[in-house]
Write an enzyme that holds these catalytic residues in place. Structure first.
Site, PDB file in Angstrom:
ATOM      1  N   GLU A   1     -55.236 -43.280  12.414  1.00 44.56           N
ATOM      2  CA  GLU A   1     -54.530 -44.535  12.173  1.00 44.56           C
ATOM      3  C   GLU A   1     -54.765 -44.942  10.725  1.00 44.56           C
ATOM      4  OE1 GLU A   1     -52.610 -46.155  14.325  1.00 44.56           O
ATOM      5  OE2 GLU A   1     -53.124 -45.086  16.158  1.00 44.56           O
TER       6      GLU A   1
ATOM      7  N   ASP B   1     -38.738 -41.697  27.705  1.00 48.03           N
ATOM      8  CA  ASP B   1     -39.658 -42.829  27.584  1.00 48.03           C
ATOM      9  C   ASP B   1     -39.636 -43.384  26.157  1.00 48.03           C
ATOM     10  OD1 ASP B   1     -41.516 -44.584  28.836  1.00 48.03           O
ATOM     11  OD2 ASP B   1     -43.157 -43.528  27.846  1.00 48.03           O
TER      12      ASP B   1
END
Length: 193
Positions: free
Chosen positions: A107, A132
């Site tokens: 991240e 999805d």
């Protein structure tokens, strides 16, 4: 004089063979060709479903394909190859469930990349992952159903890629540029209506 020319030629040829470990075998070119073929197979495998989902959720196939390429490293990442998660979709909710896996991820936080652990969604196959992902962009997150409305409102891949960044899809500050580069390189815009 002839001996000097001969030795000069031998030195030149010797240096050439040192600079190319596979002289005249074409191995380097074959590896690039094989990789290009694998990349095209990956695109062709996902493109029909990405196009079908565009009609249902208004997510441009070029962007879906570029994200799948970038996020899954052409379907070879552990998350994509073992758990069929092409997009790094995190499992929503707290704690582990039977349809999630706990893995390391990178991240971008406070100006640098850090490794953190997170729960990621597990899918039966790549088509489930594509569907999805399209639903996520069309219906947003549980905490913000309009989070990605700019992505689905986009009329071209440049707008959609920019909207993904603006709407907070990825922490990578160069995410838009990476997607656009992939779309252009592989001409993924050809799959958009």
């Amino acid at each position: 004089m002839l001996v000097l020319i001969f030795f000069g030629l031998m030195i030149i040829l010797g240096f050439r063979s040192l600079s190319n470990p596979y002289p005249n075998t074409g191995k380097l070119d074959n590896n690039n060709t094989e990789m290009a073929v694998e990349h095209q197979k990956f695109i062709k495998k996902l493109a029909p479903e990405a196009q079908r989902l565009q009609g249902q959720y208004n997510v441009l196939p070029s962007v879906t394909l570029a994200q799948a390429i970038l996020e899954s490293d052409w379907g070879t990442s552990k998350l994509a190859s073992e758990y069929h998660n092409l997009f790094g979709v995190k499992a929503q909710g707290t704690g582990a469930s039977s349809d999630s896996v706990y893995l390391d991820t990178q991240e971008f936080v406070n100006g640098r990349y850090v490794t953190v652990k997170a729960h990621f969604q597990v899918y039966q196959d790549w088509n489930d992952s594509l569907a999805d992902h399209a639903r996520l962009l069309a219906y947003g997150t549980k905490w913000n159903p309009n989070q990605y409305q700019d992505v689905t409102a986009a009329t071209n891949y440049m707008q959609a890629a920019d909207a993904l960044q603006k709407d907070g899809y990825a922490t990578d500050p160069t995410y838009t540029q990476k997607l656009v580069s992939i779309i252009k390189k592989y001409q993924l815009y050809q799959y958009d209506d």
